[in-house]
Structures are given as C-alpha cells and as structure tokens.
Design a protein around this motif. Structure first.
Motif, PDB file in Angstrom:
ATOM      1  N   GLN A 161     -35.621  18.863 126.541  1.00 61.16           N
ATOM      2  CA  GLN A 161     -36.551  18.320 127.530  1.00 61.16           C
ATOM      3  C   GLN A 161     -36.996  16.915 127.135  1.00 61.16           C
ATOM      4  O   GLN A 161     -37.280  16.651 125.967  1.00 61.16           O
ATOM      5  N   SER A 162     -37.064  16.044 128.109  1.00 61.00           N
ATOM      6  CA  SER A 162     -37.515  14.667 127.893  1.00 61.00           C
ATOM      7  C   SER A 162     -38.836  14.460 128.610  1.00 61.00           C
ATOM      8  O   SER A 162     -38.902  14.481 129.848  1.00 61.00           O
ATOM      9  N   ILE A 163     -39.912  14.288 127.841  1.00 60.05           N
ATOM     10  CA  ILE A 163     -41.228  14.084 128.430  1.00 60.05           C
ATOM     11  C   ILE A 163     -42.057  13.232 127.482  1.00 60.05           C
ATOM     12  O   ILE A 163     -41.937  13.357 126.259  1.00 60.05           O
ATOM     13  N   ALA A 164     -42.851  12.345 128.024  1.00 60.63           N
ATOM     14  CA  ALA A 164     -43.742  11.502 127.224  1.00 60.63           C
ATOM     15  C   ALA A 164     -45.057  11.342 127.970  1.00 60.63           C
ATOM     16  O   ALA A 164     -45.074  11.264 129.199  1.00 60.63           O
ATOM     17  N   LEU A 165     -46.148  11.294 127.209  1.00 59.24           N
ATOM     18  CA  LEU A 165     -47.471  11.166 127.830  1.00 59.24           C
ATOM     19  C   LEU A 165     -47.836   9.682 127.879  1.00 59.24           C
ATOM     20  O   LEU A 165     -48.515   9.161 127.004  1.00 59.24           O
ATOM     21  N   THR A 166     -47.360   8.992 128.925  1.00 54.71           N
ATOM     22  CA  THR A 166     -47.606   7.556 129.034  1.00 54.71           C
ATOM     23  C   THR A 166     -49.010   7.239 129.546  1.00 54.71           C
ATOM     24  O   THR A 166     -49.555   6.189 129.231  1.00 54.71           O
ATOM     25  N   SER A 167     -49.582   8.111 130.363  1.00 49.18           N
ATOM     26  CA  SER A 167     -50.977   7.970 130.803  1.00 49.18           C
ATOM     27  C   SER A 167     -51.783   9.096 130.169  1.00 49.18           C
ATOM     28  O   SER A 167     -51.279  10.214 130.032  1.00 49.18           O
ATOM     29  N   PRO A 168     -53.023   8.836 129.789  1.00 47.45           N
ATOM     30  CA  PRO A 168     -53.775   9.868 129.069  1.00 47.45           C
ATOM     31  C   PRO A 168     -54.142  11.035 129.964  1.00 47.45           C
ATOM     32  O   PRO A 168     -54.219  10.908 131.185  1.00 47.45           O
ATOM     33  N   GLY A 169     -54.371  12.180 129.325  1.00 43.53           N
ATOM     34  CA  GLY A 169     -54.903  13.313 130.059  1.00 43.53           C
ATOM     35  C   GLY A 169     -56.367  13.100 130.395  1.00 43.53           C
ATOM     36  O   GLY A 169     -56.977  12.093 130.020  1.00 43.53           O
ATOM     37  N   ILE A 170     -56.938  14.065 131.106  1.00 46.83           N
ATOM     38  CA  ILE A 170     -58.348  13.970 131.487  1.00 46.83           C
ATOM     39  C   ILE A 170     -59.063  15.218 130.988  1.00 46.83           C
ATOM     40  O   ILE A 170     -58.516  16.326 131.020  1.00 46.83           O
ATOM     41  N   VAL A 171     -60.288  15.033 130.490  1.00 48.27           N
ATOM     42  CA  VAL A 171     -61.044  16.113 129.866  1.00 48.27           C
ATOM     43  C   VAL A 171     -61.981  16.747 130.878  1.00 48.27           C
ATOM     44  O   VAL A 171     -62.728  16.053 131.585  1.00 48.27           O
ATOM     45  N   TYR A 172     -61.930  18.077 130.937  1.00 48.38           N
ATOM     46  CA  TYR A 172     -62.886  18.858 131.729  1.00 48.38           C
ATOM     47  C   TYR A 172     -63.388  19.994 130.853  1.00 48.38           C
ATOM     48  O   TYR A 172     -62.607  20.859 130.437  1.00 48.38           O
ATOM     49  N   LYS A 173     -64.675  19.982 130.569  1.00 45.79           N
ATOM     50  CA  LYS A 173     -65.281  20.968 129.682  1.00 45.79           C
ATOM     51  C   LYS A 173     -64.493  21.014 128.373  1.00 45.79           C
ATOM     52  O   LYS A 173     -64.419  20.019 127.664  1.00 45.79           O
ATOM     53  N   GLY A 222     -60.017   9.384 112.129  1.00 44.29           N
ATOM     54  CA  GLY A 222     -58.657   9.179 112.586  1.00 44.29           C
ATOM     55  C   GLY A 222     -57.668  10.189 112.058  1.00 44.29           C
ATOM     56  O   GLY A 222     -56.463  10.070 112.306  1.00 44.29           O
ATOM     57  N   LYS A 223     -58.137  11.195 111.356  1.00 44.71           N
ATOM     58  CA  LYS A 223     -57.236  12.201 110.798  1.00 44.71           C
ATOM     59  C   LYS A 223     -56.971  13.304 111.829  1.00 44.71           C
ATOM     60  O   LYS A 223     -57.874  13.707 112.558  1.00 44.71           O
ATOM     61  N   PRO A 224     -55.717  13.803 111.882  1.00 48.03           N
ATOM     62  CA  PRO A 224     -55.421  14.919 112.789  1.00 48.03           C
ATOM     63  C   PRO A 224     -56.265  16.149 112.448  1.00 48.03           C
ATOM     64  O   PRO A 224     -56.551  16.417 111.277  1.00 48.03           O
ATOM     65  N   ILE A 225     -56.656  16.891 113.474  1.00 49.98           N
ATOM     66  CA  ILE A 225     -57.475  18.091 113.299  1.00 49.98           C
ATOM     67  C   ILE A 225     -56.537  19.278 113.156  1.00 49.98           C
ATOM     68  O   ILE A 225     -55.852  19.661 114.112  1.00 49.98           O
ATOM     69  N   PRO A 226     -56.455  19.873 111.952  1.00 45.86           N
ATOM     70  CA  PRO A 226     -55.429  20.895 111.678  1.00 45.86           C
ATOM     71  C   PRO A 226     -55.460  22.075 112.628  1.00 45.86           C
ATOM     72  O   PRO A 226     -54.410  22.658 112.924  1.00 45.86           O
ATOM     73  N   ALA A 227     -56.635  22.447 113.133  1.00 44.08           N
ATOM     74  CA  ALA A 227     -56.740  23.637 113.985  1.00 44.08           C
ATOM     75  C   ALA A 227     -56.171  23.415 115.381  1.00 44.08           C
ATOM     76  O   ALA A 227     -56.008  24.368 116.144  1.00 44.08           O
ATOM     77  N   PHE A 228     -55.858  22.170 115.731  1.00 45.21           N
ATOM     78  CA  PHE A 228     -55.321  21.868 117.060  1.00 45.21           C
ATOM     79  C   PHE A 228     -53.809  21.975 117.014  1.00 45.21           C
ATOM     80  O   PHE A 228     -53.134  21.194 116.318  1.00 45.21           O
ATOM     81  N   GLY A 229     -53.251  22.942 117.756  1.00 47.89           N
ATOM     82  CA  GLY A 229     -51.807  23.120 117.772  1.00 47.89           C
ATOM     83  C   GLY A 229     -51.276  23.377 116.381  1.00 47.89           C
ATOM     84  O   GLY A 229     -51.816  24.171 115.611  1.00 47.89           O
ATOM     85  N   LYS A 230     -50.228  22.656 116.012  1.00 48.23           N
ATOM     86  CA  LYS A 230     -49.642  22.736 114.682  1.00 48.23           C
ATOM     87  C   LYS A 230     -49.882  21.418 113.968  1.00 48.23           C
ATOM     88  O   LYS A 230     -49.366  20.371 114.378  1.00 48.23           O
ATOM     89  N   ASP A 231     -50.710  21.463 112.933  1.00 52.12           N
ATOM     90  CA  ASP A 231     -51.026  20.271 112.136  1.00 52.12           C
ATOM     91  C   ASP A 231     -51.598  19.145 112.979  1.00 52.12           C
ATOM     92  O   ASP A 231     -51.310  17.968 112.756  1.00 52.12           O
ATOM     93  N   GLY A 232     -52.396  19.506 113.990  1.00 52.06           N
ATOM     94  CA  GLY A 232     -53.102  18.497 114.761  1.00 52.06           C
ATOM     95  C   GLY A 232     -52.397  17.987 115.987  1.00 52.06           C
ATOM     96  O   GLY A 232     -52.853  17.015 116.590  1.00 52.06           O
ATOM     97  N   ARG A 233     -51.307  18.632 116.385  1.00 50.30           N
ATOM     98  CA  ARG A 233     -50.594  18.152 117.573  1.00 50.30           C
ATOM     99  C   ARG A 233     -49.916  19.304 118.285  1.00 50.30           C
ATOM    100  O   ARG A 233     -49.656  20.363 117.698  1.00 50.30           O
ATOM    101  N   ILE A 234     -49.631  19.084 119.578  1.00 47.56           N
ATOM    102  CA  ILE A 234     -48.815  20.021 120.343  1.00 47.56           C
ATOM    103  C   ILE A 234     -47.621  19.261 120.895  1.00 47.56           C
ATOM    104  O   ILE A 234     -47.699  18.052 121.156  1.00 47.56           O
ATOM    105  N   ASP A 235     -46.517  19.967 121.076  1.00 44.84           N
ATOM    106  CA  ASP A 235     -45.283  19.377 121.581  1.00 44.84           C
ATOM    107  C   ASP A 235     -45.192  19.659 123.070  1.00 44.84           C
ATOM    108  O   ASP A 235     -45.087  20.814 123.494  1.00 44.84           O
ATOM    109  N   LEU A 236     -45.228  18.605 123.875  1.00 42.79           N
ATOM    110  CA  LEU A 236     -45.203  18.770 125.325  1.00 42.79           C
ATOM    111  C   LEU A 236     -43.841  19.189 125.843  1.00 42.79           C
ATOM    112  O   LEU A 236     -43.700  19.511 127.038  1.00 42.79           O
ATOM    113  N   GLN A 237     -42.827  19.201 124.988  1.00 47.13           N
ATOM    114  CA  GLN A 237     -41.519  19.703 125.395  1.00 47.13           C
ATOM    115  C   GLN A 237     -41.518  21.230 125.503  1.00 47.13           C
ATOM    116  O   GLN A 237     -40.616  21.802 126.113  1.00 47.13           O
TER     117      GLN A 237
END
Length: 748
Positions: free
Chosen positions: A220-232, A195-210
C-alpha cells in the motif's frame, strides 16, 4: 469599617476577574495575591491609626490592582495558532489587531530559522504557549521559542521524508501534551515538551497507515501530507494515495490519541451493505483505490461533526473498471466524529474523468439567509466554484444546477450524463478558453498558441478525453483553488480565495500491449510524466536524461518511497523496480521474470500532464495567470478581485501585474489585513487591505512562500510567520527557511 469592607469588595471583584480564563496572571501576582488578601482582613495594630492603616492598605491594593490589570491585559493579548488553518473550523482567521492597516508598513524581520535543507516547504506551523512547532523539507520535526527562534528540540525519525508535509496536529489533556505528525506513511505521537516519541502510542510511538486498510500492508502507498484533526481523544486522518492502480482505498480513519488503536473507519469505497455500494461495480471495493482525503478536514466541535473532502478514484482518467457514480469520490462528507457514521454527503463530480478533486479542506462559518443565521460549510473547487451547504443537513445554500454533458467515445467508458455546478457566486476563474484569450505577449507566441489551440478540443467543463487529440482543461489540473485553502472573516462573511488561471492539455493513448519495463513505466509513471517522459515541469519533471541529474540509488529510492508530488510504488517487485530504473536510464525495455504482482491492465492511459505554455515557458493565454478574490458569502458579490503575482523578468520588461501560479493560502486578521505568500516566481510575501484589496506591504523572502502563514502573539507582541522553501520555479533553488515578522519596538 465601611472603608475596609469596600476595600475587600473591590479586591474580591478584582480576584474574580483575575480568575477569568481569558486572563493569565504573572508568577509575581500569584505570590502577591494571598498575602495581600490576608493583609486586608487582619485587624489594625493598636500602634497604628485606623486611618493610616486604611491609607497604607488602599495604596498597596491600588499598586497590585494596577500591576494585575497591566499583566492581565498583556496576557489577554497572547494568542496561539493551535490548529492547522488557525482553528478546527479552518477559517484562517485571527482576532489579533496589533498589526493593522496603519502600521503594517513598519513590519520587519523578527527572526528566521533555517532548517539547512533543500527541497521546499508547504508547512503551516503551530504555535502553542509560546512554542512554534514546524517541519523541515525532509520531515524532521522541531520546536522553537516562538519569540526568538531558539531551538528547543528536534526530532529525526531516521526516515528521509520526500512527500509534502503541510502541518501538524496538537492534543492536550492536563499534563499530557502531544504533537501528532505524519512522516511518510507513519503517524507519530511526540511529547510536546521534549520531542520524544510516546512509547504507548502504537508501536514505539508511531502507527503505520499502510495497515488497517483490508489489503496487504506492504503493497500500500499512502502518506499523510495534510495533518489529521483532533476531536476529543481521537486523531482523524485521511492520506495521499496514488492516482493509478493499484492504489489503497481512501478510508477515513480515527485512532485513539493515547494508544494509537483504530477506533473507527469510514469506507470511501463502500463495502457490501454500505450506503453507496451500488454506485460501483460489485467487486470494486476489493481492487479500486483512492477517493481519499488528502487536503485536510474541518470540525464542528459542538455538533461533533467532521467535514471531509475527497478526491477522485483511481485511475483518474479512464474508468471502465469503475462504471457508476463512484461514491464517495469527489465528495464533501459530514461524518459523526465519534463513530464515523455518515450524516450527509454531496458529490460534486460523478464518475470523475478529469481529476477534479476537492482541493482543500472545507471551512465553517455562520452565514445569513432570509435574515437568520445559518451555520454553513463552504468548499472551494478546482473548477473555480464555491459550494455552500447547511452544516447540519447538507441543504445547498446556493442553488446547484445540473445539466447534460457529452458522452465518452471510448469503448467501455460510461461518463455521467449530468453534472452540477453552483449558479452563484460567479466562478473565481475563467471557464472557457477562446482564441481571443490566447497569449499576445509576442506575435510568434500568439501564432504558436493559435495553431495548437485550433488542433485541440476546447468545449469547456466535463468534456471526456479522446485518443490522440488534446483536450483543453481550463482551469487546469491544479485549479483554480488548490490545497492552501481559503480564509474567511467571520465578522463580515467575506471569503478570500487565491486562484490559478492556467490551461493544461492532455489526451489518452491506447495500451499497445507493451511488455517488460516499458509496460511498467506506462502503467505507473506515464499518467504524470507522459508516454514521452516529458513531464510538466516544475512539479512533474522531465525524465529525459535523468541519469545526468540523479544516481540509480536516488531514482530507486524515489520509486520506492515517492518524492514531491510523486507517490511511492511499494507494489512493484524488486525486479520490476530495477528494470524500470534501467529503462529510465538507458531506454532498455528489459523483459521481466514471472515474479511480482501483475500490474492492472488499462486499455487507455493519460498521455501525461502538460501545461499550455508558449515556447518561452510562459502561459499561452492572456493574463491574469493568477488572482486573489474577496467574495461576500451572503450575496455572492465580489468585493474585489486583483491579479496576484508576477514574473520578475517580465516585469522588468514592462509586463507587470500578470498574476502567476500560486500555492499556499491566505490568512485574515481583525487588524484589517490579509497576509499571503504563495506566488511561485517573485518570492513575495504581501499584506493587503482586506476591505479593498489594496497592497499595503510586501517583502521578498529567501525562497517562495508556497505555504499558508500563521499569526500569534506573545507577551503583547504580534508575529506573522511563513515557511519559505520554494521548489515551484525550476529556475530557482529551493530551501527550508521560516521567517517571522513583527513591528519594531516602540511601534506597537
């Protein structure tokens, strides 16, 4: 020697089956297998007769084979729910059949997990390798032992999430397993084991969708209310945007699942030189917003195509600043999942003036046309129609008929001259409200409804709004179909859709040149809460007397970050925000200094969302107020249609089986069952015979199950789980409890 050769051949056959991907040997078998294989090939000791050795080895082999077959069968019964909607095709289907028509009445609670939070849940969890991944009402992420609900880990980002969060995504590459989840405007990558954030992903485990939208991120006002979908190695996301300007564009974006780097973006408001640019005014791509995917996507992994449904463009109800068809708002779009390039698209509503989003992710299924299989994509709609297309080409699989509709009477507005609707299947919701379909619950309620109906415009679909006179929207702004999505049985090509039948009313009002805090309210808030601040409870609360229910700090936080259906408004300056809070608390129309970004000027605005309810708060139309539908996608025939849900207090007075508003979708199983919660008021979780619509089992949840359930199997035991949080009934409390059901021991 022939017996020994036969024994070795038998073992080799068993070994080939044991190594089949569908079979998962236990650790005991992993230890026994090499020893047994060596024993069978070693020469017979001189002090043992060959007959005895063969007997001994055969006996041991049969024991191992028997144990192996038993363990492999149990392993084969283990099945995950690894993707939002059950599969990338979004079918809401499971081949599990342990729980079936004959024993579903024996279901009992297997475990519960209480997040300890209020606020409601719309989440459909993931279950992978015996672990359930879920979300709390404030968007904490957790992992449970899916058989016992023992907490394995919990992740708190430190952000108090106040937006709906309907699910998560999962990506795996050998030993790297990640949960990808939205928390407000951030997309996190978490180690699935810890459950720990993965440091190599974005900045400290997250990206800002704004960011990466071509506009100043802080506004900018944006929220990820439905999950994304994984392809490869991509995670493809949309987002929820405001319905008024300013709003960010609804770009569809793909990020590298390892690094968080943006790999591609598809502009739903086309830039110069891109397809569809000429369907907008020339500068629209710089200032217009939305046309966003908020309801999720479906994926054809073999073709490498992601199917994206989009909503309307901002502002929703007056479009003089976006004259044209407004591609790619209100579209179903097929994109190359590797590159983001458009393959084909279909626009369901041109120049939308009615907030007629595509309200759920599309589903993929193989249908029959002219005796041949056709890979299809199927899309539900708020109007109550099903759209079906050839998955590869976009060719309609059910005819779409275009006809002319009334022009707008508002200065500057240019409504589309034609709109198209499928000719079959028949819509799963009524299309026209008449005096004959007004409530008869009491004579007084009927008379009240009749008077208001006669004073309104009620001419069916695609009638532009007018100033000062209510227009009936039926089905309402929340559908017919909504975000829960349909389920499909791929063996029969029958789709199951739950539908609302609620009339709404709305009108426009002219901007009267207000200034100060009131102008901020009318520009940003009135589209939902109304120019009179009455709202449309329970989803859109009244703001009258809000100071008696919320502190100034709570109101400020909600304006900044959003809450429930309400998006955040980071575009407001501190002085604008403070003045707006003061206006809501006291009615003071404070003048504002010249700081801050000027708000977009709109000549006409919506007077607010209003359900057509009688004075007692019940629908002002005759039942059904909600339905559940089974439709054959090959013929368009309805296999069955039933009223879905009820109001407990009306049922106690004899008015039963009315149907009710419902949010959250169904799942269907090979056991002949359709499971669904969804109903707002009765808190029921139900199982129906998928062939007939007969109710086979129901139970009462601690809160309404306004979420789509999931089903999975662990060590041969099938579970069905649903998130119960309520929040749709203003008379009931909300919470955040996950409840799993299974057959009792000895009944499986």
């Amino acid at each position: 020697m022939k017996s020994q050769a036969l024994m070795i051949e038998t073992f080799d056959r068993w070994k080939a089956g044991w190594n089949h991907p569908a079979r998962r040997p236990s650790p005991i078998l992993l230890e026994l297998q090499p020893q047994t294989y060596r024993l069978r090939r070693m020469p017979a000791p001189r002090f043992l007769s060959l007959t005895f050795l063969i007997f001994l080895t055969l006996s041991l082999g049969l024991v191992v084979l028997s144990a192996g077959a038993h363990q492999a069968d149990k392993g084969a019964e283990s099945r995950d729910w690894p993707v939002y909607g059950g599969s990338p095709e979004y079918q809401h289907y499971s081949p599990l059949a342990q729980i079936n028509r004959s024993n579903v009445k024996q279901l009992q609670v297997a475990w519960t997990y209480d997040t300890g939070e209020k606020g409601g849940l719309q989440t459909s969890p993931l279950i992978i390798d015996g672990v359930l991944y879920g979300i709390s009402p404030t968007q904490k992420v957790f992992a449970l032992d899916a058989a016992t609900a023992r907490l394995l880990w919990n992740f708190d980002s430190g952000i108090k999430g106040m937006q709906p969060d309907r699910g998560l995504a999962y990506w795996s590459d050998k030993n790297d397993n990640r949960i990808l989840v939205g928390v407000m405007n951030f997309l996190y990558a978490l180690d699935a084991k810890t459950g720990k954030p993965i440091p190599a992903f974005g900045k400290d485990g997250r990206i800002d969708l704004q960011e990466n939208l071509g506009r100043d991120p802080q506004f900018q006002s944006i929220a990820l209310t439905s999950p994304g979908i994984v392809y490869k190695d991509l995670i493809i996301v949309g987002g929820r945007n405001p319905e008024t300007l300013p709003a960010p564009p609804g770009d569809i974006r793909a990020y590298d699942v390892r690094s968080g780097r943006l790999r591609w973006a598809f502009h739903t408001i086309p830039h110069p030189g891109e397809f569809g640019y000429d369907t907008w005014p020339k500068e629209a791509w710089k200032i217009s917003g939305a046309a966003n995917n908020w309801a999720g996507m479906a994926l054809d992994s073999q073709r490498g195509i992601v199917y994206v449904s989009t909503g309307s463009a901002a502002s929703d109800f007056y479009g003089a600043d976006r004259v044209g068809d407004d591609l790619f708002a209100n579209c179903l779009i097929a994109l190359n999942a590797e590159t983001g390039e458009r393959i084909w698209h279909f626009q369901a509503v041109r120049h939308d003036l009615w907030d007629r989003d595509f309200p759920s992710a599309p589903l993929l299924v193989t249908l029959k046309r002219d005796g041949k299989p056709v890979d299809a994509v199927v899309q539900t709609s708020k109007q109550g129609f099903l759209y079906m297309f050839d998955r590869a080409t976009g060719r309609p699989l059910a005819p779409i008929e275009y006809r002319k509709y009334p022009a707008s009477t508002l200065p500057g507005e240019v409504a589309a001259s034609e709109q198209g609707l499928p000719t079959w299947p028949a819509p799963y919701a009524r299309q026209n409200l008449t005096e004959d379909t007004l409530t008869t619950r009491t004579p007084a309620a009927h008379q009240w409804a009749l008077e208001r109906f006669r004073a309104s415009i009620h001419e069916g679909q695609f009638v532009p709004f007018r100033v000062g006179t209510d227009t009936v929207i039926f089905p309402g702004f929340d559908g017919a179909a909504e975000w829960g999505g349909p389920a499909v049985d791929p063996d029969t090509d029958i789709v199951y859709v739950n539908s609302n039948e609620m009339a709404w009313m709305a009108s426009l009002f002219e901007d009267r040149g207000e200034r100060g805090a009131q102008a901020t309210y009318l520009s940003q808030c009135a589209v939902c809460h109304g120019d009179n601040r009455q709202g449309a409870p329970p989803d859109i609360p009244s703001l009258d007397g809000i100071g008696n229910r919320r502190s100034p700090a709570d109101i400020t936080a909600a304006i900044r970050g959003g809450k429930g259906r309400m998006p955040g408004f980071p575009n407001l300056s501190e002085s604008q925000r403070n003045a707006l809070v003061q206006f809501l608390l006291t009615g003071e129309n404070k003048e504002l200094p010249g700081s801050g970004t000027p708000l977009p000027a709109m000549r006409y605005r919506l007077s607010g969302y209003r359900r057509f309810l009688d004075p007692d708060g019940y629908p002002a139309i005759t039942p059904p107020w909600g339905t559940l539908n089974a439709i054959d996608l090959n013929t368009g025939d309805y296999k069955w249609k039933i009223n879905f849900g009820e109001y407990p207090e009306l049922a106690a007075r004899g008015l039963k089986n009315t149907g009710s508003e419902n949010y959250g979708g169904p799942i269907v199983t090979a056991g002949g069952l359709l499971f669904i919660g969804a109903t707002n008021y009765d808190k029921k979780f139900r199982a129906y015979d998928k062939s007939t619509g007969e109710l086979l089992w129901e139970t009462t949840l601690p809160f309404s199950g306004n979420a789509t359930p999931a089903t999975y199997s662990i060590r041969g035991r099938q579970f069905v789980v649903i998130a119960a949080g309520g929040g749709k009934d203003p008379r009931s409390e909300s919470g955040g409890v996950y409840v799993a059901f299974a057959l009792p021991d000895g009944q499986r």
